[in-house]
Write a protein that holds these residues in place. Structure first.
Motif, PDB file in Angstrom:
ATOM      1  N   ILE A  76       0.849  -1.198   0.000  1.00  0.00           N
ATOM      2  CA  ILE A  76       0.000   0.000   0.000  1.00  0.00           C
ATOM      3  C   ILE A  76       0.883   1.247   0.000  1.00  0.00           C
ATOM      4  O   ILE A  76       1.665   1.459   0.930  1.00  0.00           O
ATOM      5  CB  ILE A  76      -0.937   0.020   1.224  1.00  0.00           C
ATOM      6  CG1 ILE A  76      -1.621  -1.344   1.400  1.00  0.00           C
ATOM      7  CG2 ILE A  76      -1.963   1.143   1.090  1.00  0.00           C
ATOM      8  CD1 ILE A  76      -2.447  -1.784   0.217  1.00  0.00           C
ATOM      9  N   GLU A 134      -5.254   4.139   6.679  1.00  0.00           N
ATOM     10  CA  GLU A 134      -6.170   4.071   5.536  1.00  0.00           C
ATOM     11  C   GLU A 134      -7.204   2.972   5.778  1.00  0.00           C
ATOM     12  O   GLU A 134      -7.211   1.936   5.097  1.00  0.00           O
ATOM     13  CB  GLU A 134      -5.396   3.800   4.240  1.00  0.00           C
ATOM     14  CG  GLU A 134      -4.516   4.934   3.773  1.00  0.00           C
ATOM     15  CD  GLU A 134      -5.318   6.134   3.285  1.00  0.00           C
ATOM     16  OE1 GLU A 134      -6.533   5.975   3.028  1.00  0.00           O
ATOM     17  OE2 GLU A 134      -4.730   7.235   3.174  1.00  0.00           O
ATOM     18  N   LYS A 159     -10.399   2.667   5.113  1.00  0.00           N
ATOM     19  CA  LYS A 159     -11.296   2.333   3.989  1.00  0.00           C
ATOM     20  C   LYS A 159     -10.578   1.418   2.995  1.00  0.00           C
ATOM     21  O   LYS A 159     -11.164   0.468   2.465  1.00  0.00           O
ATOM     22  CB  LYS A 159     -11.764   3.613   3.295  1.00  0.00           C
ATOM     23  CG  LYS A 159     -12.808   3.366   2.214  1.00  0.00           C
ATOM     24  CD  LYS A 159     -13.280   4.677   1.594  1.00  0.00           C
ATOM     25  CE  LYS A 159     -14.367   4.414   0.557  1.00  0.00           C
ATOM     26  NZ  LYS A 159     -13.940   3.518  -0.515  1.00  0.00           N
ATOM     27  N   ALA A 160      -9.306   1.726   2.729  1.00  0.00           N
ATOM     28  CA  ALA A 160      -8.532   0.887   1.813  1.00  0.00           C
ATOM     29  C   ALA A 160      -8.397  -0.531   2.361  1.00  0.00           C
ATOM     30  O   ALA A 160      -8.504  -1.508   1.615  1.00  0.00           O
ATOM     31  CB  ALA A 160      -7.149   1.501   1.590  1.00  0.00           C
ATOM     32  N   ASP A 178     -11.719  -2.424   1.906  1.00  0.00           N
ATOM     33  CA  ASP A 178     -11.894  -2.829   0.494  1.00  0.00           C
ATOM     34  C   ASP A 178     -11.030  -4.050   0.168  1.00  0.00           C
ATOM     35  O   ASP A 178     -11.496  -4.987  -0.502  1.00  0.00           O
ATOM     36  CB  ASP A 178     -11.516  -1.663  -0.427  1.00  0.00           C
ATOM     37  CG  ASP A 178     -12.520  -0.519  -0.363  1.00  0.00           C
ATOM     38  OD1 ASP A 178     -13.643  -0.759   0.117  1.00  0.00           O
ATOM     39  OD2 ASP A 178     -12.169   0.615  -0.752  1.00  0.00           O
ATOM     40  N   ILE A 179      -9.775  -4.028   0.636  1.00  0.00           N
ATOM     41  CA  ILE A 179      -8.870  -5.163   0.396  1.00  0.00           C
ATOM     42  C   ILE A 179      -9.383  -6.412   1.109  1.00  0.00           C
ATOM     43  O   ILE A 179      -9.365  -7.513   0.559  1.00  0.00           O
ATOM     44  CB  ILE A 179      -7.446  -4.817   0.874  1.00  0.00           C
ATOM     45  CG1 ILE A 179      -6.846  -3.699   0.016  1.00  0.00           C
ATOM     46  CG2 ILE A 179      -6.537  -6.041   0.838  1.00  0.00           C
ATOM     47  CD1 ILE A 179      -5.570  -3.110   0.585  1.00  0.00           C
TER      48      ILE A 179
END
Length: 571
Positions: A544, A555, A557-558, A561-562
């Motif tokens: 990342i 992060e 939200k990232a 999503d992952i």
């Protein structure tokens, strides 16, 4: 910025306290002026490693430039500051150019010769009053208090500027030159340029100090800037502290302020100063500021830590406790759906997953490991011991085939569970986890790790370094308070535990999917460590960008999503 601001505020309050004591205000101003000169010397000596025994010469240049321009040319005092800076920089360049080829003893002799030469040249010039000097130099203000505040303002401003320089690329180059010219050159640092920059900055500071000296005392002579003054400046830096922003002020209080304390006695100051230098070199080799800082880190915050732990431990909790073999583990649960167990890292707690625990379609469990947070302490401090408690936690709750997420030390715990009890784990996600062969902590770091348990400020700064891109100050404070609840032995023993495991062989037991998430800016876990895990387990690595050691905070939200993409089988 904080150091400069605190200095300005405390200094102003001290001035107000003695506002009616003109003599003391003059003494305080004198201390500050020499602290400014010492700050300049520290740039070249403490931060760049180049010794100078002629720095009083730059004070003389600043003092005589301003005094002459004011008295002979009738120029405004503050306009003179421009010429003071220019002339100081010019002479700084003149001494730096030949000095760049010298180092150590030879550089000391060269700068000493420069200092003596400047003193003798000034003494021989009648326009500067010869050896008698210049009297009745106009003052900044009629009020001694206002003059003191001006000196204090200049000092605070220069401390702030120095802090910016030290943190800048130029400051890093200064440090590299100080530590090893050979290594600095290997990294592409232009040694001569770095030394030249340091000399110019240092000479300007001393020139400003001379400017302030002339208009504060109203009288200057060549004797005020002789070799003994240069040696006193060196003593101020040694006593106060190398490479320290306020070390010069501390040293100046002792070296400059002490003669006024003993002014009515016949005891020789040379004996006092010499004795102090011996004491400080023996017992405070890095200066008093560093010694005081170490005392602060070791002892002064102990009451704060004790109060914080008492308050934080008894704070109302949103989660529940579960009994595992007589040990109570605290945990929180969020959502409904596929079971997920998230295991935190070292100096951490369940709260590290606060921003990622609400994931639609998943029931997320975030326990505090034993010895951490609100959970009970246990005697045995080993990764496999922590893993056993989490495995039993999963059993007692009746969970089956969980998605296991481990962050940092929690990654090692998660690997232990997955590799020894593969039937318990559906999928494994490692976030900035150690390698299969553990994580080695340099032996010299253990002293600092031991300081963390009694110093909240140091602990907070350490945690902040793990989440460099996070701006959530409230969460950082809460994470720091949670970390203080950790078993005191674990501040060093968890690092030992991370060194003592090796899962290379048993990693073959786990056939499920593994995802390793690595922050590109992680300073603790390297890409080689991550690749070692991936290659041995046929896992997948996702790096990342612009993230440090904790994507779950930096992060979130990232991460979610992952997480969804991996657990739901999306590509």
């Amino acid at each position: 910025m904080k150091t400069a601001l605190y200095t300005l505020i405390i200094g102003s309050l001290l001035g107000l306290l003695f506002i009616s004591k003109s003599f003391l205000l003059l003494v305080f101003s004198n201390i500050i002026i020499f602290a400014i000169a010492a700050l300049g010397l520290n740039v070249i000596f403490g931060y760049t490693g180049q010794i100078s025994i002629g720095h009083a010469a730059f004070m003389a240049i600043g003092a005589y430039t301003s005094a002459f321009f004011t008295m002979s040319l009738n120029m405004p005092i503050f306009l003179n500051l421009i010429f003071v800076i220019l002339f100081s920089a010019l002479f700084g360049i003149l001494i730096a150019l030949p000095a760049m080829r010298l180092k150590g003893f030879y550089l000391a002799i060269a700068t000493m010769a420069f200092g003596i030469a400047v003193q003798e040249i000034i003494a021989s010039m009648e326009i500067f009053g010869g050896r008698t000097g210049m009297r009745n130099i106009p003052a900044f203000f009629d009020s001694d208090f206002n003059t003191y505040l001006l000196n204090l303002f200049f000092y605070s401003l220069l401390v702030y500027i120095t802090s910016l320089i030290v943190k800048s690329p130029a400051g890093k180059r200064f440090n590299m030159v100080r530590d090893s010219e050979l290594a600095a050159r290997a990294f592409g640092v232009k040694i001569a340029k770095a030394k030249l920059q340091a000399f110019i900055i240092s000479s300007i500071y001393s020139g400003i100090a001379g400017f302030l000296y002339a208009h504060t005392l109203g009288y200057i002579s060549p004797a005020d800037f002789g070799l003994n003054v240069s040696l006193n400046l060196l003593a101020i830096v040694i006593v106060g502290g190398f490479a320290s922003l306020n070390g010069g002020l501390i040293g100046s209080v002792i070296i400059t302020g002490m003669p006024f304390l003993f002014s009515r006695s016949n005891f020789p100051m040379t004996i006092i100063v010499g004795s102090l230098l011996i004491i400080f070199v023996l017992f405070f080799p890095r200066g008093l500021s560093y010694g005081l800082k170490m005392l602060y880190f070791r002892y002064f915050e102990i009451p704060v830590v004790w109060i914080t732990k008492k308050f934080w431990k008894n704070k109302k909790k949103e989660g529940s406790y579960i009994d595992i073999d007589g040990v109570k583990l605290y945990y929180e649960v969020s959502g409904e759906g596929i079971p997920v167990v998230m295991i935190h890292g070292n100096y951490a707690s369940h709260r590290w997953f606060e921003k990622v625990k609400n994931i639609e379609g998943f029931k997320v469990y975030t326990p505090d490991l034993p010895n951490f947070g609100y959970s009970d302490w246990v005697k045995e401090i080993q990764i496999d011991t922590y893993a056993e408690y989490i495995k039993k936690f999963i059993d007692v709750l009746g969970l089956n085939k969980v998605v296991l997420v481990g962050h940092s030390l929690g990654g090692a715990v998660a690997m232990s569970i997955a590799f020894r009890y593969p039937e318990k784990v559906e999928k494994l996600i490692l976030v900035d986890s150690p390698s299969l062969k553990g994580l080695k902590t340099p032996e010299e770091n253990y002293y600092v790790l031991n300081l963390l348990k009694n110093n909240r400020t140091l602990l907070k700064n350490s945690l902040k370094a793990m989440v460099p891109s996070s701006k959530d100050k409230k969460l950082l404070n809460n994470l720091t308070n949670d970390a203080l609840l950790m078993n005191p032995k674990c501040f060093t023993e968890n690092a030992r535990a991370l060194e003592s495991y090796n899962y290379e062989e048993i990693s073959k037991n786990y056939r499920g999917e593994i995802l390793f998430i690595l922050g590109e800016k992680d300073t603790l876990i390297t890409k080689n460590m991550a690749n070692e895990v991936i290659q041995n387990t046929n896992g997948k690595l996702e790096t990342i960008p612009d993230v440090g050691h904790s994507i779950i905070i930096e992060e979130p939200k990232a991460f979610i999503d992952i997480f969804k993409s991996f657990t739901m089988g999306k590509n």
